[in-house]
Write a protein that holds these residues in place. Sequence first.
Motif, PDB file in Angstrom:
ATOM      1  N   VAL A  78       1.080  -1.241   0.683  1.00 25.79           N
ATOM      2  CA  VAL A  78      -0.293   0.320   0.071  1.00 25.79           C
ATOM      3  C   VAL A  78       0.763   1.495  -0.390  1.00 25.79           C
ATOM      4  N   ALA A  79       2.372   0.760   0.693  1.00 24.47           N
ATOM      5  CA  ALA A  79       2.863   2.229   0.785  1.00 24.47           C
ATOM      6  C   ALA A  79       3.467   2.174  -0.524  1.00 24.47           C
ATOM      7  N   TRP A  80       4.085   1.235  -1.229  1.00 25.18           N
ATOM      8  CA  TRP A  80       4.327   1.157  -2.646  1.00 25.18           C
ATOM      9  C   TRP A  80       3.301   1.780  -3.114  1.00 25.18           C
ATOM     10  N   GLY A  81       1.929   1.793  -3.978  1.00 19.86           N
ATOM     11  CA  GLY A  81       1.153   1.925  -4.102  1.00 19.86           C
ATOM     12  C   GLY A  81       0.877   3.932  -4.080  1.00 19.86           C
ATOM     13  N   ILE A  82       1.112   4.320  -2.813  1.00 21.62           N
ATOM     14  CA  ILE A  82       1.226   5.649  -2.182  1.00 21.62           C
ATOM     15  C   ILE A  82       2.244   6.476  -2.970  1.00 21.62           C
ATOM     16  N   HIS A  83       3.011   6.231  -2.335  1.00 26.08           N
ATOM     17  CA  HIS A  83       4.291   6.429  -3.530  1.00 26.08           C
ATOM     18  C   HIS A  83       4.417   6.556  -4.476  1.00 26.08           C
ATOM     19  N   GLN A  84       4.119   5.423  -5.396  1.00 23.32           N
ATOM     20  CA  GLN A  84       4.232   5.875  -7.172  1.00 23.32           C
ATOM     21  C   GLN A  84       3.362   6.765  -7.128  1.00 23.32           C
ATOM     22  N   ILE A  85       2.212   7.142  -6.255  1.00 27.07           N
ATOM     23  CA  ILE A  85       1.086   8.229  -7.080  1.00 27.07           C
ATOM     24  C   ILE A  85       1.619   9.218  -6.265  1.00 27.07           C
ATOM     25  N   GLY A  86       1.842   9.664  -5.357  1.00 22.18           N
ATOM     26  CA  GLY A  86       2.061  10.910  -5.088  1.00 22.18           C
ATOM     27  C   GLY A  86       3.289  11.438  -4.178  1.00 22.18           C
ATOM     28  N   GLY A  87       4.107  10.732  -4.273  1.00 22.76           N
ATOM     29  CA  GLY A  87       5.595  10.440  -3.899  1.00 22.76           C
ATOM     30  C   GLY A  87       5.539  10.459  -1.998  1.00 22.76           C
ATOM     31  N   PHE A  88       6.524  11.125  -1.872  1.00 25.51           N
ATOM     32  CA  PHE A  88       6.680  11.319  -0.428  1.00 25.51           C
ATOM     33  C   PHE A  88       5.817  11.813   0.817  1.00 25.51           C
ATOM     34  N   TRP A  89       5.310  13.127  -0.559  1.00 26.17           N
ATOM     35  CA  TRP A  89       4.497  13.903   0.942  1.00 26.17           C
ATOM     36  C   TRP A  89       2.755  13.149   0.720  1.00 26.17           C
ATOM     37  N   LEU A  90       2.540  12.458  -0.027  1.00 26.23           N
ATOM     38  CA  LEU A  90       1.385  11.519  -0.327  1.00 26.23           C
ATOM     39  C   LEU A  90       1.225  10.815   0.459  1.00 26.23           C
ATOM     40  N   LEU A  91       2.452   9.927   1.076  1.00 26.07           N
ATOM     41  CA  LEU A  91       2.938   9.026   2.186  1.00 26.07           C
ATOM     42  C   LEU A  91       2.570   9.920   2.988  1.00 26.07           C
ATOM     43  N   LEU A  92       3.310  11.024   3.802  1.00 24.82           N
ATOM     44  CA  LEU A  92       3.695  11.823   4.745  1.00 24.82           C
ATOM     45  C   LEU A  92       1.550  12.258   5.155  1.00 24.82           C
ATOM     46  N   ASN A  93       1.123  13.182   4.566  1.00 27.81           N
ATOM     47  CA  ASN A  93      -0.350  12.786   4.350  1.00 27.81           C
ATOM     48  C   ASN A  93      -1.409  11.343   4.914  1.00 27.81           C
ATOM     49  N   LEU A  94      -1.244  10.786   4.375  1.00 20.57           N
ATOM     50  CA  LEU A  94      -2.373   9.463   4.612  1.00 20.57           C
ATOM     51  C   LEU A  94      -1.706   9.259   5.641  1.00 20.57           C
ATOM     52  N   THR A  95      -0.341   9.030   6.670  1.00 26.69           N
ATOM     53  CA  THR A  95      -0.330   8.635   7.043  1.00 26.69           C
ATOM     54  C   THR A  95      -0.243   9.677   8.643  1.00 26.69           C
ATOM     55  N   VAL A  96      -0.578  10.552   8.817  1.00 32.34           N
ATOM     56  CA  VAL A  96      -0.980  11.162   8.970  1.00 32.34           C
ATOM     57  C   VAL A  96      -3.389  10.526   9.266  1.00 32.34           C
ATOM     58  N   PHE A  97      -3.582  10.885   8.147  1.00 30.92           N
ATOM     59  CA  PHE A  97      -4.282  10.517   8.259  1.00 30.92           C
ATOM     60  C   PHE A  97      -5.266   9.185   8.543  1.00 30.92           C
ATOM     61  N   VAL A  98      -4.438   7.788   7.843  1.00 34.90           N
ATOM     62  CA  VAL A  98      -4.314   6.583   9.015  1.00 34.90           C
ATOM     63  C   VAL A  98      -4.028   7.081  10.230  1.00 34.90           C
ATOM     64  N   PHE A  99      -3.150   7.639  11.349  1.00 35.91           N
ATOM     65  CA  PHE A  99      -3.220   8.043  12.548  1.00 35.91           C
ATOM     66  C   PHE A  99      -4.050   8.514  13.051  1.00 35.91           C
ATOM     67  N   LEU A 100      -4.825   9.230  13.146  1.00 32.69           N
ATOM     68  CA  LEU A 100      -6.006   9.994  12.845  1.00 32.69           C
ATOM     69  C   LEU A 100      -7.326   8.682  13.277  1.00 32.69           C
ATOM     70  N   SER A 101      -7.465   8.173  11.623  1.00 30.07           N
ATOM     71  CA  SER A 101      -8.871   7.392  11.991  1.00 30.07           C
ATOM     72  C   SER A 101      -8.438   6.305  12.540  1.00 30.07           C
ATOM     73  N   GLY A 102      -7.446   5.798  12.439  1.00 29.98           N
ATOM     74  CA  GLY A 102      -7.369   4.852  13.794  1.00 29.98           C
ATOM     75  C   GLY A 102      -6.958   5.022  14.781  1.00 29.98           C
ATOM     76  N   TYR A 103      -6.963   6.156  15.612  1.00 27.57           N
ATOM     77  CA  TYR A 103      -7.467   6.536  17.285  1.00 27.57           C
ATOM     78  C   TYR A 103      -8.701   6.821  17.234  1.00 27.57           C
ATOM     79  N   ILE A 104      -9.704   7.161  16.397  1.00 22.34           N
ATOM     80  CA  ILE A 104     -10.991   7.230  16.300  1.00 22.34           C
ATOM     81  C   ILE A 104     -11.450   5.910  15.799  1.00 22.34           C
ATOM     82  N   ALA A 105     -10.841   4.616  15.703  1.00 21.60           N
ATOM     83  CA  ALA A 105     -11.637   3.714  15.322  1.00 21.60           C
ATOM     84  C   ALA A 105     -11.605   2.309  16.192  1.00 21.60           C
ATOM     85  N   THR A 106      -9.634   3.169  16.934  1.00 23.92           N
ATOM     86  CA  THR A 106      -9.524   1.968  18.598  1.00 23.92           C
ATOM     87  C   THR A 106     -10.448   2.461  19.704  1.00 23.92           C
ATOM     88  N   ALA A 107     -10.672   3.636  19.392  1.00 27.10           N
ATOM     89  CA  ALA A 107     -11.815   4.384  20.704  1.00 27.10           C
ATOM     90  C   ALA A 107     -12.643   3.910  21.144  1.00 27.10           C
TER      91      ALA A 107
END
Length: 161
Positions: free
Chosen positions: A28-57
């Motif tokens: 999935v990280a490879w695909g994200i990098h292919q689509i939008g490089g490092f900056w998309l991976l960084l932004n989606l990591t923040v999104f996954v962290f926030l989504s993961g926090y909410i889902a875990t809660a």
Amino acid sequence: MKAIASFLYVGYLRPAPGTWGSLAALPVAWGIHQIGGFWLLLNLTVFVFLSGYIATAKVTAGQEDHDPSWIVIDEVAGQWIALFPVSYGAMLMSADITRLWPGWIAAFVLFRLFDIWKPGPIGRADRMGGPMGVMLDDVVAGVFAALGVIVLAAIGHGVML
């Protein structure tokens, strides 16, 4: 919420669901990098962290176990952080990210090592409990792994000889 927390049910694979979650994060990280490089991976990591926090809660609310093994969204966020130096380096050098395969292996191995071992601040984050502890220990493990990837790349490229 279970689909998010388990990273589309990867967390139900046995044995070692955390390792399965980290492995699933790689393509999935490879695909994200292919689509939008490092900056998309960084932004989606923040999104996954926030989504993961909410889902875990939500999925652990009222439960005695605040970190069931099937929750692996935290491993996804941590694994992606461990891959930051690889993605950034590929972007910076305009290189095909698959050519940096030693970095992928180092990021995976180091992340799993730190996530399982939980030295120092990783263990402290894990002991926080609650959804923040679930997510944060993997974030810190990802940062440790990323630093390890940077050091290994410097050694491998002759910078630290």
